[in-house]
Scaffold this motif. Sequence first.
Motif, mmCIF file in Angstrom:
data_model
loop_
_atom_site.group_PDB
_atom_site.id
_atom_site.type_symbol
_atom_site.label_atom_id
_atom_site.label_comp_id
_atom_site.label_asym_id
_atom_site.label_seq_id
_atom_site.Cartn_x
_atom_site.Cartn_y
_atom_site.Cartn_z
ATOM 1 N N LYS A 55 63.199 -80.218 80.229
ATOM 2 C CA LYS A 55 64.917 -79.931 79.169
ATOM 3 C C LYS A 55 65.619 -78.990 80.767
ATOM 4 O O LYS A 55 65.254 -79.098 81.404
ATOM 5 C CB LYS A 55 64.932 -78.470 78.263
ATOM 6 C CG LYS A 55 63.801 -77.551 78.998
ATOM 7 C CD LYS A 55 63.775 -76.507 77.761
ATOM 8 C CE LYS A 55 63.008 -75.037 78.098
ATOM 9 N NZ LYS A 55 63.398 -74.386 77.577
ATOM 10 N N SER A 56 66.607 -79.155 80.311
ATOM 11 C CA SER A 56 67.561 -78.908 81.262
ATOM 12 C C SER A 56 67.378 -76.615 81.926
ATOM 13 O O SER A 56 67.706 -76.310 80.934
ATOM 14 C CB SER A 56 69.284 -78.861 80.996
ATOM 15 O OG SER A 56 69.834 -80.389 80.767
ATOM 16 N N VAL A 57 67.008 -77.099 83.009
ATOM 17 C CA VAL A 57 66.718 -75.652 82.964
ATOM 18 C C VAL A 57 68.375 -75.400 84.462
ATOM 19 O O VAL A 57 68.506 -75.780 84.890
ATOM 20 C CB VAL A 57 65.432 -75.253 83.602
ATOM 21 C CG1 VAL A 57 64.735 -75.246 83.031
ATOM 22 C CG2 VAL A 57 65.012 -75.385 84.618
ATOM 23 N N GLY A 58 68.035 -73.832 84.866
ATOM 24 C CA GLY A 58 68.927 -73.330 85.896
ATOM 25 C C GLY A 58 68.574 -74.097 86.907
ATOM 26 O O GLY A 58 67.141 -73.760 87.377
ATOM 27 N N MET A 59 69.750 -73.719 87.953
ATOM 28 C CA MET A 59 69.302 -74.074 89.631
ATOM 29 C C MET A 59 67.953 -72.885 90.204
ATOM 30 O O MET A 59 66.608 -73.215 90.816
ATOM 31 C CB MET A 59 70.272 -73.666 90.726
ATOM 32 C CG MET A 59 69.394 -74.387 91.783
ATOM 33 S SD MET A 59 71.135 -73.680 93.102
ATOM 34 C CE MET A 59 71.157 -72.363 92.937
ATOM 35 N N SER A 60 68.275 -71.597 89.454
ATOM 36 C CA SER A 60 67.382 -70.312 89.900
ATOM 37 C C SER A 60 66.105 -70.870 89.135
ATOM 38 O O SER A 60 65.103 -70.315 90.101
ATOM 39 C CB SER A 60 67.875 -69.614 89.560
ATOM 40 O OG SER A 60 67.160 -68.081 90.282
ATOM 41 N N ARG A 61 65.685 -70.954 88.017
ATOM 42 C CA ARG A 61 64.428 -71.386 87.569
ATOM 43 C C ARG A 61 64.061 -72.517 88.511
ATOM 44 O O ARG A 61 62.698 -72.603 87.940
ATOM 45 C CB ARG A 61 64.816 -71.386 85.894
ATOM 46 C CG ARG A 61 63.398 -72.033 85.308
ATOM 47 C CD ARG A 61 63.698 -71.771 83.730
ATOM 48 N NE ARG A 61 62.084 -71.959 83.101
ATOM 49 C CZ ARG A 61 61.576 -72.926 82.042
ATOM 50 N NH1 ARG A 61 62.940 -71.955 81.076
ATOM 51 N NH2 ARG A 61 60.568 -73.089 81.542
#
Length: 183
Positions: A143-149
């Motif tokens: 799934k879509s996750v943020g850059m930091s994750r």
Amino acid sequence: MKTTDHILIIDLEATCWNDRPPRGQESEIIEIGVCIMDVKTGKISKNEGILVKPQYSRVSPFCTELTSITQKMLDEEGVFFDDALDILRAEYDSEDLTWASYGNYDLTMLKNQAKRFNLDYPLSDDHINVKTLFGEVHPTIRKSVGMSRALGELNFKLEGTHHRGVDDAKNISKILYWCLQNY
């Protein structure tokens, strides 16, 4: 997509508010973080943050807290948006290189602001959405996750200041390079 040895990576920062923008203000690009990544080695060259003077908004305290960018910085060091686009074209071959960003926000924001200012769009049509690519390539993240994750999932350290385009462009390059090696 163009076959390329180098990919232009862009990360934008824009004016923002904790709630709604004040009357008469709208979100505008205030930094274009950019770097060029060598596809074979992952090495970064020509990394910079082009500070852009907003024309229809001011940097809020919330925006400064998030990005570390102040209105004073933009007033003293920033260039006008059309000049920033000229820098992308002249110094980064932005119309010829495949380019990448983390998600579609940067693509949409650049297109919309260029149109609003009646300027030619400065980038090629060959765009890599690193956020989507990471979700497709990573073995457990679907799934879509943020850059930091995403950096954390890869055991990569977030370098620099998060939400500063100059630093986030380099961080995105690490994720993109991993994706290209594992595609």
